[in-house]
Design an enzyme around this catalytic site. Sequence first.
Site, short mmCIF file in Angstrom:
data_model
loop_
_atom_site.label_atom_id
_atom_site.label_comp_id
_atom_site.label_asym_id
_atom_site.label_seq_id
_atom_site.Cartn_x
_atom_site.Cartn_y
_atom_site.Cartn_z
N LYS A 56 0.70 -1.24 0.01
CA LYS A 56 -0.22 -0.07 0.00
C LYS A 56 0.84 1.35 0.06
O LYS A 56 0.42 2.27 -0.23
CB LYS A 56 -1.08 0.12 1.18
CG LYS A 56 -2.15 -0.95 1.06
CD LYS A 56 -3.34 -0.56 0.23
CE LYS A 56 -4.21 -1.47 0.18
NZ LYS A 56 -5.43 -1.02 -0.65
N SER A 81 -8.98 0.87 7.39
CA SER A 81 -8.87 -0.01 8.61
C SER A 81 -7.38 -0.54 8.91
O SER A 81 -7.25 -1.36 10.10
CB SER A 81 -10.01 -1.04 8.76
OG SER A 81 -9.59 -2.18 7.79
N GLU A 207 -9.31 -14.61 -4.66
CA GLU A 207 -10.26 -14.23 -3.70
C GLU A 207 -10.56 -15.45 -2.58
O GLU A 207 -10.57 -16.41 -2.89
CB GLU A 207 -11.62 -13.66 -4.24
CG GLU A 207 -11.61 -12.44 -5.22
CD GLU A 207 -12.77 -12.31 -5.69
OE1 GLU A 207 -13.31 -11.10 -5.38
OE2 GLU A 207 -13.57 -13.08 -6.42
N GLY A 211 -15.59 -14.21 0.02
CA GLY A 211 -15.64 -12.57 -0.70
C GLY A 211 -15.30 -12.85 -1.93
O GLY A 211 -14.35 -12.18 -2.69
N ASP A 213 -16.79 -11.30 -4.85
CA ASP A 213 -17.47 -10.19 -5.46
C ASP A 213 -16.91 -10.07 -6.79
O ASP A 213 -17.54 -9.96 -7.86
CB ASP A 213 -17.53 -9.04 -4.74
CG ASP A 213 -16.14 -8.66 -4.04
OD1 ASP A 213 -15.53 -9.25 -3.72
OD2 ASP A 213 -15.69 -7.28 -4.53
N SER A 307 1.13 -9.77 -1.04
CA SER A 307 0.92 -8.41 -0.63
C SER A 307 1.42 -7.87 0.57
O SER A 307 1.48 -6.43 0.67
CB SER A 307 -0.45 -8.12 -0.99
OG SER A 307 -1.50 -8.83 -0.12
#
Length: 322
Positions: A56, A81, A207, A211, A213, A307
Amino acid sequence: MTNALPVTLGDVREAAARLKGVAHRTPVLRSRTLDALAGAEVFLKCENFQRVGAFKFRGAYNAISRLSPAQLVKGIAAYSSGNHAQAVALAARELGSTAVILMPEDTPKSKMEATAGYGAEIVTYDRYNGDRVAIGEALAADRGLALIPPYEHPHVIAGQGTAALELIEEVGELDALLAPIGGGGLMAGSSTAAKGLRPAMRVIGVEPEAGDDTKRSLSAGERVSIPVPRTIADGQAADIPGELTFSINKRLVDEIVLVSDDEIREAMRMAFERLKIVIEPSGATPLAALLAGRLERVPPRIGLIVSGGNIDAHRFAELCAA
């Protein structure tokens, strides 16, 4: 051109130039044991060794570094978060600015302390009854702050893509690239870099089963909303893909595979015991997919984006002992 993508390989290369000497050029890990288990040559791009412990920082710094001096003086706002909160806080500090981060009131204390430790002001909200995007936008508007979202931003996406860019530049030809998908920023950046450099490379998103989606959305050809998933992969607990990220991923991602929480735990254990690295659940999903045989065909050379590694010792031990 109406069919032009919102982020290009050139954008990722420009982000890499901005990040040079600021972000870590993270190591690429190899393991004969892992190669034998996978039946392929596996290259792990270890973003768990990035600043703030996750990829990130790349996107946050790239986006914030493009703000005007006047905007940097006013400050930055973000909602997150976890990893994005810390990334924005550190990037703002590095660039001589300040950050106000909107975080759920039940965020683990360790994550709040880490974010505050980088100098950010923390504002809390009730995640179950509040809309973080609406609250974050109002907070930014009220204080005159520049809002840097976790993935719905072209400069954030381009920054995240530099991890895949570095991996491919270092190891050369890859037959496939696996990366986690949550909101879709890492995958959008990774797929942009991968397809820009090696158009024939297969780009595979991973995924958690709860989750799915993005998998559902790609099948439907449009964004599909699901109930907020309950999974140990909290960084991928998205209920709908981002609009900007999905516009990229629906064109560049070849396949989505799903992994169970138990398979994620096993990948975390394997990485710790055999590779000697700590990976957070979301960061372990590509490795889980490989070890659990989720790929229909295992290509000869595979790159995995690990990640992040932001998980405290108690939670790590709890998950790996389950």
